[in-house]
Design an enzyme around this catalytic site. Structure first.
Site, PDB file in Angstrom:
ATOM      1  N   PRO A   2      43.261   3.815  77.014  1.00 54.53           N
ATOM      2  CA  PRO A   2      44.582   4.306  77.413  1.00 54.53           C
ATOM      3  C   PRO A   2      45.396   4.721  76.188  1.00 54.53           C
ATOM      4  O   PRO A   2      45.356   4.056  75.157  1.00 54.53           O
ATOM      5  CB  PRO A   2      45.214   3.102  78.114  1.00 54.53           C
ATOM      6  CG  PRO A   2      44.399   1.915  77.752  1.00 54.53           C
ATOM      7  CD  PRO A   2      43.041   2.411  77.360  1.00 54.53           C
ATOM      8  N   GLU A   3      46.089   5.838  76.299  1.00 56.27           N
ATOM      9  CA  GLU A   3      46.915   6.327  75.205  1.00 56.27           C
ATOM     10  C   GLU A   3      48.386   6.133  75.593  1.00 56.27           C
ATOM     11  O   GLU A   3      48.671   5.465  76.587  1.00 56.27           O
ATOM     12  CB  GLU A   3      46.547   7.796  74.916  1.00 56.27           C
ATOM     13  CG  GLU A   3      45.063   7.931  74.553  1.00 56.27           C
ATOM     14  CD  GLU A   3      44.599   9.355  74.280  1.00 56.27           C
ATOM     15  OE1 GLU A   3      45.403  10.181  73.838  1.00 56.27           O
ATOM     16  OE2 GLU A   3      43.405   9.630  74.503  1.00 56.27           O
ATOM     17  N   LYS A  54      49.582   2.121  71.423  1.00 56.54           N
ATOM     18  CA  LYS A  54      48.773   1.924  72.636  1.00 56.54           C
ATOM     19  C   LYS A  54      48.763   0.454  73.041  1.00 56.54           C
ATOM     20  O   LYS A  54      47.892   0.011  73.779  1.00 56.54           O
ATOM     21  CB  LYS A  54      47.333   2.370  72.372  1.00 56.54           C
ATOM     22  CG  LYS A  54      47.183   3.800  71.877  1.00 56.54           C
ATOM     23  CD  LYS A  54      45.721   4.075  71.519  1.00 56.54           C
ATOM     24  CE  LYS A  54      45.546   5.435  70.894  1.00 56.54           C
ATOM     25  NZ  LYS A  54      44.169   5.645  70.432  1.00 56.54           N
ATOM     26  N   ARG A 125      33.984  -4.582  78.353  1.00 57.17           N
ATOM     27  CA  ARG A 125      33.319  -4.650  77.047  1.00 57.17           C
ATOM     28  C   ARG A 125      33.906  -5.691  76.099  1.00 57.17           C
ATOM     29  O   ARG A 125      33.417  -5.854  74.983  1.00 57.17           O
ATOM     30  CB  ARG A 125      33.312  -3.255  76.410  1.00 57.17           C
ATOM     31  CG  ARG A 125      32.431  -2.322  77.247  1.00 57.17           C
ATOM     32  CD  ARG A 125      32.466  -0.897  76.773  1.00 57.17           C
ATOM     33  NE  ARG A 125      31.893  -0.742  75.437  1.00 57.17           N
ATOM     34  CZ  ARG A 125      31.751   0.429  74.840  1.00 57.17           C
ATOM     35  NH1 ARG A 125      32.130   1.528  75.447  1.00 57.17           N
ATOM     36  NH2 ARG A 125      31.240   0.505  73.639  1.00 57.17           N
ATOM     37  N   ARG A 168      46.134  14.328  52.915  1.00 59.21           N
ATOM     38  CA  ARG A 168      44.779  14.313  53.480  1.00 59.21           C
ATOM     39  C   ARG A 168      44.256  15.740  53.596  1.00 59.21           C
ATOM     40  O   ARG A 168      43.860  16.177  54.678  1.00 59.21           O
ATOM     41  CB  ARG A 168      44.801  13.701  54.891  1.00 59.21           C
ATOM     42  CG  ARG A 168      45.229  12.256  54.972  1.00 59.21           C
ATOM     43  CD  ARG A 168      45.495  11.921  56.434  1.00 59.21           C
ATOM     44  NE  ARG A 168      45.560  10.509  56.716  1.00 59.21           N
ATOM     45  CZ  ARG A 168      46.597   9.733  56.462  1.00 59.21           C
ATOM     46  NH1 ARG A 168      47.658  10.231  55.863  1.00 59.21           N
ATOM     47  NH2 ARG A 168      46.569   8.448  56.796  1.00 59.21           N
ATOM     48  N   ARG A 278      33.910  11.247  67.528  1.00 59.33           N
ATOM     49  CA  ARG A 278      34.549  11.368  68.841  1.00 59.33           C
ATOM     50  C   ARG A 278      34.361  12.787  69.376  1.00 59.33           C
ATOM     51  O   ARG A 278      34.312  13.751  68.615  1.00 59.33           O
ATOM     52  CB  ARG A 278      36.056  11.071  68.732  1.00 59.33           C
ATOM     53  CG  ARG A 278      36.393   9.709  68.208  1.00 59.33           C
ATOM     54  CD  ARG A 278      35.909   8.587  69.103  1.00 59.33           C
ATOM     55  NE  ARG A 278      36.471   8.644  70.444  1.00 59.33           N
ATOM     56  CZ  ARG A 278      37.630   8.102  70.793  1.00 59.33           C
ATOM     57  NH1 ARG A 278      38.365   7.470  69.903  1.00 59.33           N
ATOM     58  NH2 ARG A 278      38.065   8.193  72.043  1.00 59.33           N
TER      59      ARG A 278
END
Ligand code: ZN
Length: 288
Positions: A2-3, A54, A125, A168, A278
């Site tokens: 869930p975000e 989250k 999990r 970055r 991802r």
């Protein structure tokens, strides 16, 4: 996982269900999923619930707080009465435990309230957790201290992203957006959708993103999250909880999990690639 929109919806769902209730007992079936002392929670009243990135924070009347992370497959399921699932309220990973008799083999922590209602923490999990902290010390915890700004805060701005991207330069933009130390609460779903909205390829290196694109990106991140909130989050599998409600954001995805389908803008087939381990979904014509 869930975000931001999904966790915000869970928070809202629980707000009027558990705030004001007193915890009378906690059953812990998997010790690593409840880190803290039961005595720091039992007997206390729930005073408020907050969302941070989250995660959920449940504040207690005894100046302790619970930090809850649902991770990939966690669920919080509230029943007004133990053994009665007829008026269940649930949030998190959409498995059939939403409608199952609880507790079952995936129920690892059970909060019991003095009025007979229960909150089950299920997790297929077992990556999720509840951690107990003193309310005054919770913000100092590494997992919260290192979070980037919330997307709807004024700290999340074009100037902020320019500074972050400069640090970055060789990282792909998709990875930068999903980094919780950069922006709180944005993960795989909403980063794919925001990049499509801004017409930026997920493969683009941070150093190659123009300021005009960042202006668009900041507004797209907010727009996409708003959309997620409006549709009450996304449910990746088909399910209906006992209230008959489910998140509907998945019906409005433009690129996320739309591999092979035509792009809603130009008709090109949506591609799926791996970035940083991802899946990333995008239109190679619209997004450059
Ligand atoms: Zn397209």
């Amino acid at each position: 996982m869930p975000e931001l929109p999904e966790v915000e919806i869970i928070k809202k769902g629980l707000d009027d269900k558990i705030v004001g209730k007193t915890v009378s007992d906690i059953e812990i079936k998997v010790p690593k999923m409840f880190q803290g002392k039961k005595d720091d929670v039992v007997g206390a009243k729930i005073t408020s619930i907050e969302r941070r990135a989250k995660m959920l924070i449940i504040n207690l009347s005894n100046k302790n707080s619970l930090l809850i992370h649902l991770k990939l497959t966690g669920q919080l399921v509230f029943d007004y009465k133990a053994g009665d699932k007829s008026k269940r309220v649930a949030g998190g990973h959409p498995s059939k435990d939403w409608v199952a008799d609880l507790p079952n083999q995936f129920t690892h922590v059970i909060f019991k309230f003095s009025d007979g209602s229960v909150l089950y923490f299920n997790d297929l999990r077992k990556f999720g957790y509840v951690k107990v902290y003193k309310t005054g010390e919770i913000d100092e915890q590494k997992v919260l201290r290192e979070l980037g700004p919330e997307p709807f805060s004024k700290e999340f701005s074009v100037d902020y992203l320019m500074r972050i991207f400069a640090k970055r330069p060789r990282v792909k933009i998709k990875q930068v957006l999903m980094d919780q130390t950069v922006i709180s609460g944005v993960g795989n779903i909403y980063s794919d959708e925001a990049l499509f909205c801004a017409r930026i390829s997920p493969l683009r290196l941070a150093k190659d993103v123009e300021k005009t694109e960042l202006i668009k990106l900041v507004s797209c991140v907010r727009e996409i999250l708003q959309k997620g909130l409006k549709y009450e989050g996304s449910s990746e599998n088909t399910f209906v909880n006992v209230e008959g409600k489910q998140g509907e954001m998945q019906k409005h995805f433009q690129v996320y999990q739309q591999t092979g389908k035509p792009c809603p803008e130009c008709g090109t087939k949506i591609e799926r690639i791996k970035i940083g381990g991802r899946s990333s979904h995008f239109c190679s014509t619209c997004q450059k």
